[in-house]
Design a protein around this motif. Structure first.
Motif, PDB file in Angstrom:
ATOM      1  N   ILE A 233      93.338  43.849   4.544  1.00 48.80           N
ATOM      2  CA  ILE A 233      93.048  43.403   3.177  1.00 48.80           C
ATOM      3  C   ILE A 233      91.919  44.241   2.588  1.00 48.80           C
ATOM      4  CG2 ILE A 233      92.168  41.492   1.786  1.00 48.80           C
ATOM      5  CD1 ILE A 233      93.609  39.583   3.687  1.00 48.80           C
ATOM      6  N   SER A 234      90.841  44.423   3.345  1.00 48.75           N
ATOM      7  CA  SER A 234      89.720  45.215   2.840  1.00 48.75           C
ATOM      8  C   SER A 234      90.076  46.701   2.775  1.00 48.75           C
ATOM      9  CB  SER A 234      88.477  45.002   3.713  1.00 48.75           C
ATOM     10  OG  SER A 234      88.733  45.337   5.064  1.00 48.75           O
ATOM     11  N   GLY A 235      90.839  47.189   3.752  1.00 50.86           N
ATOM     12  CA  GLY A 235      91.186  48.607   3.773  1.00 50.86           C
ATOM     13  C   GLY A 235      92.084  49.031   2.629  1.00 50.86           C
ATOM     14  N   LEU A 236      92.908  48.126   2.134  1.00 53.35           N
ATOM     15  CA  LEU A 236      93.783  48.424   1.008  1.00 53.35           C
ATOM     16  C   LEU A 236      93.034  48.446  -0.319  1.00 53.35           C
ATOM     17  CD1 LEU A 236      96.763  46.096   1.963  1.00 53.35           C
ATOM     18  CD2 LEU A 236      96.949  48.570   1.678  1.00 53.35           C
ATOM     19  N   SER A 237      91.857  47.855  -0.356  1.00 59.47           N
ATOM     20  CA  SER A 237      91.202  47.506  -1.615  1.00 59.47           C
ATOM     21  C   SER A 237      90.025  48.414  -1.931  1.00 59.47           C
ATOM     22  CB  SER A 237      90.719  46.056  -1.556  1.00 59.47           C
ATOM     23  OG  SER A 237      91.774  45.173  -1.224  1.00 59.47           O
ATOM     24  N   LEU A 238      89.788  48.589  -3.235  1.00 65.00           N
ATOM     25  CA  LEU A 238      88.555  49.228  -3.684  1.00 65.00           C
ATOM     26  C   LEU A 238      87.372  48.304  -3.474  1.00 65.00           C
ATOM     27  CD1 LEU A 238      89.644  50.818  -7.088  1.00 65.00           C
ATOM     28  CD2 LEU A 238      88.966  52.048  -5.029  1.00 65.00           C
ATOM     29  N   GLY A 239      87.603  47.020  -3.613  1.00 62.51           N
ATOM     30  CA  GLY A 239      86.546  46.044  -3.433  1.00 62.51           C
ATOM     31  C   GLY A 239      87.110  44.702  -3.021  1.00 62.51           C
ATOM     32  N   ILE A 240      86.250  43.878  -2.412  1.00 68.33           N
ATOM     33  CA  ILE A 240      86.620  42.537  -1.952  1.00 68.33           C
ATOM     34  C   ILE A 240      85.788  41.512  -2.709  1.00 68.33           C
ATOM     35  CG2 ILE A 240      86.432  40.936  -0.003  1.00 68.33           C
ATOM     36  CD1 ILE A 240      88.789  42.667   0.303  1.00 68.33           C
ATOM     37  N   VAL A 241      86.455  40.477  -3.219  1.00 63.81           N
ATOM     38  CA  VAL A 241      85.781  39.392  -3.914  1.00 63.81           C
ATOM     39  C   VAL A 241      85.876  38.131  -3.054  1.00 63.81           C
ATOM     40  CG1 VAL A 241      85.602  38.061  -6.045  1.00 63.81           C
ATOM     41  CG2 VAL A 241      86.551  40.391  -6.103  1.00 63.81           C
ATOM     42  N   VAL A 242      84.740  37.558  -2.706  1.00 62.17           N
ATOM     43  CA  VAL A 242      84.701  36.308  -1.944  1.00 62.17           C
ATOM     44  C   VAL A 242      84.391  35.187  -2.930  1.00 62.17           C
ATOM     45  CG1 VAL A 242      83.711  35.080   0.015  1.00 62.17           C
ATOM     46  CG2 VAL A 242      83.852  37.584   0.060  1.00 62.17           C
ATOM     47  N   VAL A 243      85.285  34.216  -3.014  1.00 62.76           N
ATOM     48  CA  VAL A 243      85.117  33.138  -3.998  1.00 62.76           C
ATOM     49  C   VAL A 243      84.384  31.948  -3.394  1.00 62.76           C
ATOM     50  CG1 VAL A 243      86.306  31.572  -5.579  1.00 62.76           C
ATOM     51  CG2 VAL A 243      87.131  33.916  -5.287  1.00 62.76           C
ATOM     52  N   ALA A 255      84.564  40.586   4.407  1.00 60.16           N
ATOM     53  CA  ALA A 255      83.486  41.240   3.669  1.00 60.16           C
ATOM     54  C   ALA A 255      82.758  42.255   4.547  1.00 60.16           C
ATOM     55  CB  ALA A 255      82.507  40.198   3.131  1.00 60.16           C
ATOM     56  N   ARG A 256      82.558  41.910   5.824  1.00 60.19           N
ATOM     57  CA  ARG A 256      81.904  42.848   6.733  1.00 60.19           C
ATOM     58  C   ARG A 256      82.768  44.088   6.941  1.00 60.19           C
ATOM     59  NH1 ARG A 256      82.212  40.588  11.835  1.00 60.19           N
ATOM     60  NH2 ARG A 256      83.650  42.183  12.508  1.00 60.19           N
ATOM     61  N   PHE A 257      84.073  43.886   7.124  1.00 60.49           N
ATOM     62  CA  PHE A 257      84.974  45.035   7.239  1.00 60.49           C
ATOM     63  C   PHE A 257      84.877  45.913   5.992  1.00 60.49           C
ATOM     64  CE2 PHE A 257      87.885  42.532  10.260  1.00 60.49           C
ATOM     65  CZ  PHE A 257      87.432  43.232  11.363  1.00 60.49           C
ATOM     66  N   ALA A 258      84.849  45.273   4.817  1.00 57.48           N
ATOM     67  CA  ALA A 258      84.775  46.029   3.567  1.00 57.48           C
ATOM     68  C   ALA A 258      83.527  46.907   3.545  1.00 57.48           C
ATOM     69  CB  ALA A 258      84.787  45.082   2.375  1.00 57.48           C
ATOM     70  N   GLY A 259      82.393  46.343   3.948  1.00 60.87           N
ATOM     71  CA  GLY A 259      81.165  47.131   3.981  1.00 60.87           C
ATOM     72  C   GLY A 259      81.258  48.298   4.943  1.00 60.87           C
ATOM     73  N   GLU A 260      81.835  48.063   6.130  1.00 58.61           N
ATOM     74  CA  GLU A 260      81.985  49.133   7.118  1.00 58.61           C
ATOM     75  C   GLU A 260      82.930  50.221   6.627  1.00 58.61           C
ATOM     76  OE1 GLU A 260      83.341  46.985  10.511  1.00 58.61           O
ATOM     77  OE2 GLU A 260      81.335  46.276  11.093  1.00 58.61           O
ATOM     78  N   GLN A 261      83.900  49.849   5.800  1.00 57.13           N
ATOM     79  CA  GLN A 261      84.893  50.799   5.300  1.00 57.13           C
ATOM     80  C   GLN A 261      84.451  51.488   4.010  1.00 57.13           C
ATOM     81  OE1 GLN A 261      88.058  47.979   4.947  1.00 57.13           O
ATOM     82  NE2 GLN A 261      88.770  48.223   7.060  1.00 57.13           N
ATOM     83  N   GLY A 262      83.251  51.168   3.544  1.00 58.70           N
ATOM     84  CA  GLY A 262      82.754  51.789   2.323  1.00 58.70           C
ATOM     85  C   GLY A 262      83.308  51.187   1.051  1.00 58.70           C
ATOM     86  N   ARG A 263      83.815  49.961   1.119  1.00 55.41           N
ATOM     87  CA  ARG A 263      84.334  49.277  -0.057  1.00 55.41           C
ATOM     88  C   ARG A 263      83.233  48.434  -0.701  1.00 55.41           C
ATOM     89  NH1 ARG A 263      87.825  52.687   2.029  1.00 55.41           N
ATOM     90  NH2 ARG A 263      89.978  51.956   2.243  1.00 55.41           N
ATOM     91  N   ASP A 264      83.426  48.128  -1.971  1.00 53.59           N
ATOM     92  CA  ASP A 264      82.478  47.260  -2.666  1.00 53.59           C
ATOM     93  C   ASP A 264      82.723  45.801  -2.292  1.00 53.59           C
ATOM     94  OD1 ASP A 264      80.881  49.046  -4.384  1.00 53.59           O
ATOM     95  OD2 ASP A 264      82.825  49.535  -5.266  1.00 53.59           O
ATOM     96  N   VAL A 265      81.655  45.028  -2.261  1.00 54.09           N
ATOM     97  CA  VAL A 265      81.740  43.601  -1.949  1.00 54.09           C
ATOM     98  C   VAL A 265      81.176  42.821  -3.125  1.00 54.09           C
ATOM     99  CG1 VAL A 265      81.037  41.753  -0.384  1.00 54.09           C
ATOM    100  CG2 VAL A 265      81.529  44.037   0.530  1.00 54.09           C
ATOM    101  N   PHE A 266      81.927  41.826  -3.575  1.00 53.26           N
ATOM    102  CA  PHE A 266      81.526  40.950  -4.680  1.00 53.26           C
ATOM    103  C   PHE A 266      81.591  39.499  -4.193  1.00 53.26           C
ATOM    104  CE2 PHE A 266      83.753  44.650  -6.325  1.00 53.26           C
ATOM    105  CZ  PHE A 266      82.911  45.128  -7.325  1.00 53.26           C
ATOM    106  N   ALA A 267      80.843  38.644  -4.853  1.00 53.18           N
ATOM    107  CA  ALA A 267      80.874  37.228  -4.477  1.00 53.18           C
ATOM    108  C   ALA A 267      80.629  36.359  -5.710  1.00 53.18           C
ATOM    109  CB  ALA A 267      79.825  36.931  -3.408  1.00 53.18           C
ATOM    110  N   VAL A 268      81.275  35.212  -5.720  1.00 52.38           N
ATOM    111  CA  VAL A 268      81.092  34.224  -6.780  1.00 52.38           C
ATOM    112  C   VAL A 268      80.025  33.250  -6.312  1.00 52.38           C
ATOM    113  CG1 VAL A 268      82.179  32.381  -8.093  1.00 52.38           C
ATOM    114  CG2 VAL A 268      83.470  34.469  -7.560  1.00 52.38           C
ATOM    115  N   SER A 299      84.456  46.494 -14.553  1.00 57.36           N
ATOM    116  CA  SER A 299      83.492  47.471 -15.058  1.00 57.36           C
ATOM    117  C   SER A 299      82.834  48.243 -13.917  1.00 57.36           C
ATOM    118  CB  SER A 299      82.421  46.772 -15.903  1.00 57.36           C
ATOM    119  OG  SER A 299      81.718  45.816 -15.121  1.00 57.36           O
ATOM    120  N   HIS A 300      82.634  47.572 -12.793  1.00 57.41           N
ATOM    121  CA  HIS A 300      82.016  48.242 -11.639  1.00 57.41           C
ATOM    122  C   HIS A 300      82.985  49.204 -10.960  1.00 57.41           C
ATOM    123  CE1 HIS A 300      79.060  48.531  -8.334  1.00 57.41           C
ATOM    124  NE2 HIS A 300      80.133  48.669  -7.567  1.00 57.41           N
TER     125      HIS A 300
END
Length: 386
Positions: A233-243, A255-268, A299-300
């Protein structure tokens, strides 16, 4: 304004023959062969067919006595026929339709199974994940984010789980009429509906979006499969949103995988009194982007669209002729490499320096040890003895 015709860059090799496709599936499903080892074998031998022939001897040199379990051609041919009957297909790393952001990872799955529309994978993707026991407010937020992102031309990626995942998929399907859509990454086979209550949603996604899996057909989801699903899920994405997410949850693993893969992490953000908000609030404290609406994400990410993730230039697999190492010297190298290793993970570069051997010899020995079941690979290029 919707994004139009955004395609991730991806180097392409020549089309694979049917025999090579079958053998690549056999190779990645062979005992002790993971994505990184698969790639090393193709780099060394050029084809999966040649690598399969070499496997028993490599494993024996690593100290294995029992035969490796290698799937037979008949078994894999049956699965290929079953995929065709259900209008599904394999996507092979290096081929045009394989998702470029995922292919940029060292441990990208060599083979994925797809049910649905591959074009959704060529669009910029955003992952939405969160709690299974989500609140009404959380589910509404996930559905609105999914719909607005899809209307803007993004593909929404999630895991078909209860709660936030379900709402994000529903929203993306509703907003996908303008060019977006949704991809469900499942922990089992693409033919297994889990959880059962999402049967209708699964069928909608299969008909209008895409269902993606790393596991073979017929694989029932088990606990050990979900972290692997999350990394996709994180590898396919430019960024991950945690709701919504508790402090200890699968969403934070994503979210941790996203950070390790160089993806952006967002949270609500959420109420400090709600345990389901504690994980999101912690992510924001640690630097995740705060999300109040889809525009905060869009925008990000627009800047990242001009720096597409891609496979290395020049193609994925550059076969080299296996060196004819002197067996006496190679046996000495094996002893030195094993002495340098321990149950604690260590960087491969450190093993090369510590053993004072060429990188090629060390990589050969590590490959033998892994095929023998004596070595484990870890994220970040680390290895340890089992």
């Amino acid at each position: 304004m919707p994004l139009q015709n955004h395609i991730f860059m991806q180097s392409q090799n020549a089309p694979l023959s049917h025999a090579e496709r079958i053998d690549r599936v056999r190779l990645i499903r062979t005992e002790n062969v993971g994505p990184v080892t698969f790639m090393r074998l193709l780099e060394r031998f050029g084809t999966a067919t040649a690598a399969l022939t070499a496997l028993p001897e490599l494993a024996k040199r690593g100290g294995r006595t029992a035969p490796l379990r290698i799937p037979g051609k008949t078994e894999v041919e049956r699965e290929a026929a079953a995929l065709e009957r259900m209008s599904a297909r394999w996507l092979f790393r290096g081929e045009a339709e394989y998702p470029g952001p995922l292919a940029a990872l060292d441990d990208a799955p060599p083979v994925l199974t797809l049910l649905g529309f591959p074009a959704l994978l060529s669009r910029p993707c955003v992952g939405i994940v969160g709690a299974r026991n989500a609140s009404i407010v959380g589910r509404k937020m996930a559905e609105k984010l999914g719909r607005d992102l899809a209307e803007a031309g993004f593909t929404v990626v999630s895991g078909l789980a209860r709660g936030i995942d379900t709402s994000a998929h529903h929203g993306a399907l509703a907003g996908g009429v303008s060019g977006g859509g949704t991809v469900a990454v499942v922990a089992g086979g693409v033919d297994i509906i889990y959880p059962p209550e999402n049967d209708g949603l699964y069928r909608d996604i299969a008909a209008r979006g895409a269902v993606l899996a790393e596991s073979p057909l017929g694989t029932e989801p088990q606990a050990r499969h979900f972290p692997r699903r999350n990394r996709l899920i994180s590898g396919l994405s430019l960024g991950i949103v945690v709701v919504e997410a508790a402090v200890k949850s699968g969403s934070l693993i994503t979210a941790r995988f996203a950070g390790e893969q160089g993806r952006d992490v967002f949270a609500v953000p959420g109420s400090p009194l709600d345990p389901r908000a504690q994980g999101c609030n912690r992510l924001i404290k640690e630097g995740a982007g705060l999300v109040e609406n889809a525009d905060d994400i869009i925008s990000h990410l627009r800047g990242a669209l001009h720096r597409p993730l891609s496979e290395p230039s020049g193609g994925l697999f550059r076969p080299t002729t296996p060196a004819q190492e002197d067996e006496v010297e190679l046996e000495k190298a094996r002893r030195r490499v094993v002495e340098c290793l321990s149950p604690s993970p260590v960087l491969i570069d450190e093993v090369v320096r510590g053993c004072q051997l060429s990188a090629g010899v060390v990589l050969t020995v590590l490959l033998e040890l892994e095929l023998a079941g004596r070595l484990q690979r870890h994220p970040g290029g680390q290895v340890s003895l089992i």
